[in-house]
Design a protein around this motif. Structure first.
Motif, mmCIF file in Angstrom:
data_model
loop_
_atom_site.group_PDB
_atom_site.id
_atom_site.type_symbol
_atom_site.label_atom_id
_atom_site.label_comp_id
_atom_site.label_asym_id
_atom_site.label_seq_id
_atom_site.Cartn_x
_atom_site.Cartn_y
_atom_site.Cartn_z
ATOM 1 N N ASP B 150 1.006 -1.249 -0.023
ATOM 2 C CA ASP B 150 -0.059 0.062 0.187
ATOM 3 C C ASP B 150 0.943 1.044 -0.195
ATOM 4 O OD1 ASP B 150 -2.908 -0.995 1.866
ATOM 5 O OD2 ASP B 150 -1.661 -2.048 0.901
ATOM 6 N N VAL B 154 0.992 4.222 -3.012
ATOM 7 C CA VAL B 154 0.644 5.573 -2.851
ATOM 8 C C VAL B 154 1.895 6.472 -3.090
ATOM 9 C CG1 VAL B 154 0.074 7.113 -1.100
ATOM 10 C CG2 VAL B 154 -1.028 4.904 -1.154
ATOM 11 N N LYS B 157 2.420 6.598 -6.897
ATOM 12 C CA LYS B 157 1.409 7.589 -7.417
ATOM 13 C C LYS B 157 1.837 8.929 -7.283
ATOM 14 C CE LYS B 157 -3.750 8.537 -7.914
ATOM 15 N NZ LYS B 157 -4.816 7.778 -8.436
ATOM 16 N N CYS B 199 -4.116 1.927 -6.892
ATOM 17 C CA CYS B 199 -3.463 1.879 -5.631
ATOM 18 C C CYS B 199 -3.623 0.503 -5.364
ATOM 19 C CB CYS B 199 -4.305 2.928 -4.760
ATOM 20 S SG CYS B 199 -3.443 4.353 -4.643
ATOM 21 N N MET B 266 -8.155 5.617 -0.137
ATOM 22 C CA MET B 266 -6.832 5.625 -0.552
ATOM 23 C C MET B 266 -6.888 6.638 -1.853
ATOM 24 S SD MET B 266 -4.797 3.468 0.829
ATOM 25 C CE MET B 266 -3.616 2.939 -0.504
#
Lengths: 292, 269
Positions: B150, B154, B157, B199, B266
């Motif tokens: 995770d 993130v 991104k 994500c 998210m």
């Protein structure tokens, strides 16, 4: 599921009161303590060009002619009589190796634990073979330091009913310098949970047992599910401890209780830690002013 | 991942807590830990981001380089992923210890981004068949406390959002070849559209329930986890199952429902 978002903010710093700033005995590595050659150098110092210089960050302690520097943050240096909480890392012949966040793994000898039923007898070969039934790798124990070996390793013992294998609960790992030395390290907090403040920085939170049975000295570990209210208290205490540790507040039963009581109006959950940081800020100013 | 020792009684405590929807730190089964995202942290990259999720810290740097496009797709650029597990995170990653985890993470990232919609690869093309932009995405694990996928997704991104690719001018050379000129102006750049970048949500099965954002202790109590990469529209780009345990089909379906609610959180943060 809602999520809170915010942009970064400048952290508020706690201003130290004037009396703390006047302390001249805080040093960092490289600071010259004295140029006088008449002093003996102790731990945490070295001689550089005839000048006594500090090698660790901490406060200077002078005892007559001996100067040493006690570091603010260090591995646990155990002394006889300290209560520690540790995790078993190895099962060896006639002893267990316990991890206590000190420089060397501590040792728990087979002869230093209570046998089931409280019998007092010589440990036989059969006892050696059944060591793993009592304490396995990964188990948590509370013990007391019996002696210190010459290389600095600690020898532990659980020869009292209040020490032994720990059951259900939560372990919080903090710095050993934050734990205040007190008469007793086992606290039954009025909020509904119990706490063991190990001198090595390991704090064990567990639900208060209903009746004082064999205690932790026995072999029986209670695996009954813990109630939701007890769990909430323990989670709240855990977050309180982490928030206090982040602000370098000395930990003992009263300080943890104050933090717990101030936190009651907030929900235990995601943003708890941030809220607690504000609370600890309030507590610190309170502590400075009343000189706890 | 880094191993942490948990005693049997602690495992029982964690299991019962998750069953009652109250985890050790007071979160519910679907809550994430406190997340902090910082972009533009590394100055000599074209885009970078640092993400702290509880005690897990990940640093991602993106560098854009001109390269030759792949023969199968001559009018597209591509992304290259490399994950480095630094020994800072845990002593187990010292030397070659972190290589296995690093290759596993990069292979998953390749699978996640291996589709036409995540990043507009055609915009990375300079001249078909000859030149294209190659984005080298480097991930550095600084601290490891569970839930690496995770945090990495993130961070990627955010780093891609922060990436500034310089504008390119093509001109004909004397010998007839093409000459590429990069503009000197640091503000004359192209930004990537990261709306469709997926994500990753990791769901760990602990007991009979599943938790989102497990820390290392909860991971030690779980037998299997499901990794799902989703975009904000709900398109799933990649799923993977990790771990030695088995997942029943009903529980997988339940997990995807949870995932569907976890996704908006998210992607909007």
């Amino acid at each position: 599921m809602a999520a809170d978002m915010r942009l970064p903010t400048v952290l508020k710093s706690v201003s130290l009161s004037g009396s703390v700033l006047d302390r001249k005995d805080l040093v960092v590595p490289g600071d010259v303590i004295t140029s006088d050659t008449g002093f003996m150098r102790g731990h945490g110092t070295y001689v550089d060009d005839d000048k006594l210089t500090a090698s660790v960050a901490g406060e200077v302690q002078r005892v007559d002619k001996l100067i040493c520097v006690r570091p603010l943050q260090t591995r646990f240096n155990g002394e006889v009589g300290d209560v520690v909480v540790g995790r078993i890392t190895e099962v060896q012949q006639k002893r267990w190796k316990v991890e206590t966040k000190s420089r060397l793994d501590s040792v728990l000898l087979l002869s230093s634990v209570n046998l089931p039923g409280g019998e007092l007898r010589r440990r036989s070969a059969e006892d050696e073979l059944t060591m793993r039934e009592y304490l396995q790798e990964g188990d948590l124990i509370s013990a007391e330091v019996q002696s210190v070996f010459s290389d600095g390793a600690l020898s532990l013992h659980t020869r009292s009913l209040k020490y032994g294998k720990l059951g259900q609960g939560v372990l919080v790992q903090l710095s050993p310098s934050l734990i205040k030395r007190q008469k007793t390290h086992f606290h039954n907090l009025p909020c509904g949970a119990s706490m063991i403040l190990g001198n090595n920085g390991f704090v064990w939170l567990y639900p208060t047992p209903e009746q004082l049975d064999e205690g932790a000295g026995g072999f029986y570990t209670n695996l009954q599910p813990v109630g939701l209210s007890d769990r909430e208290v323990i989670s709240r205490l855990r977050n309180c401890l982490l928030a206090l540790a982040a602000h370098k507040v000395l930990l003992y039963d009263t300080s943890v209780l104050y933090c717990y009581e101030s936190s009651v109006q907030h929900q235990v959950g995601n943003r708890f830690c941030d809220v607690l940081c504000h609370l600890v800020f309030i507590l610190k100013t309170f502590a400075c002013s009343s000189q706890l | 991942m880094a191993t942490v020792h948990v005693s049997e009684a602690e495992k029982v405590y964690i299991l019962h807590g998750i069953r009652d929807d109250l985890r050790v730190d007071g979160r519910s089964c679907e809550d994430y830990r406190h997340m902090e995202i910082e972009t533009d942290v590394v100055s000599n990259t074209d885009g970078s981001a640092k993400v702290t999720l509880g005690d897990t810290a990940v640093l991602v740097g993106v560098k854009a380089d001109i390269g030759k496009p792949r023969p199968a797709v001559p009018n597209e650029g591509y992304l290259e992923f490399f994950v480095d597990c630094s020994a800072n995170a845990t002593p187990e990653f010292e030397g070659r210890g972190g290589d296995e985890l690093g290759t596993e993470l990069s292979n998953t990232l390749y699978k996640v981004f291996n589709n036409k919609h995540s990043v507009d690869l055609k915009s990375l093309c300079i001249s078909a068949g000859e030149h294209c932009w190659v984005l080298y995405v480097d991930v550095l694990l600084l601290q490891c406390d569970g839930n690496l996928y995770d945090a990495i997704s993130v961070a990627i991104k955010a780093a891609l959002f922060n990436t500034k690719i310089p504008k390119v001018h093509l001109s004909a050379d004397e010998e007839g070849g093409k000459e590429i000129e990069l503009s000197d102006d640091p503000y004359d750049c192209v930004r990537l559209d990261v709306e469709n970048v997926p994500c990753i949500v990791t769901l760990c099965k602990v007991g009979h329930r599943h938790v989102v954002d497990a820390n290392l202790q909860e991971k030690a109590c779980s037998v299997a986890s499901l990794i799902i990469a989703v975009t904000h529209k709900g398109t799933v780009t990649c799923t993977r199952k990790v771990g030695m345990g088995s997942l029943e089909p009903e529980s997988i379906f339940e997990m995807t429902q949870v995932n569907a609610s976890g996704r908006p959180f998210m992607l909007h943060s």
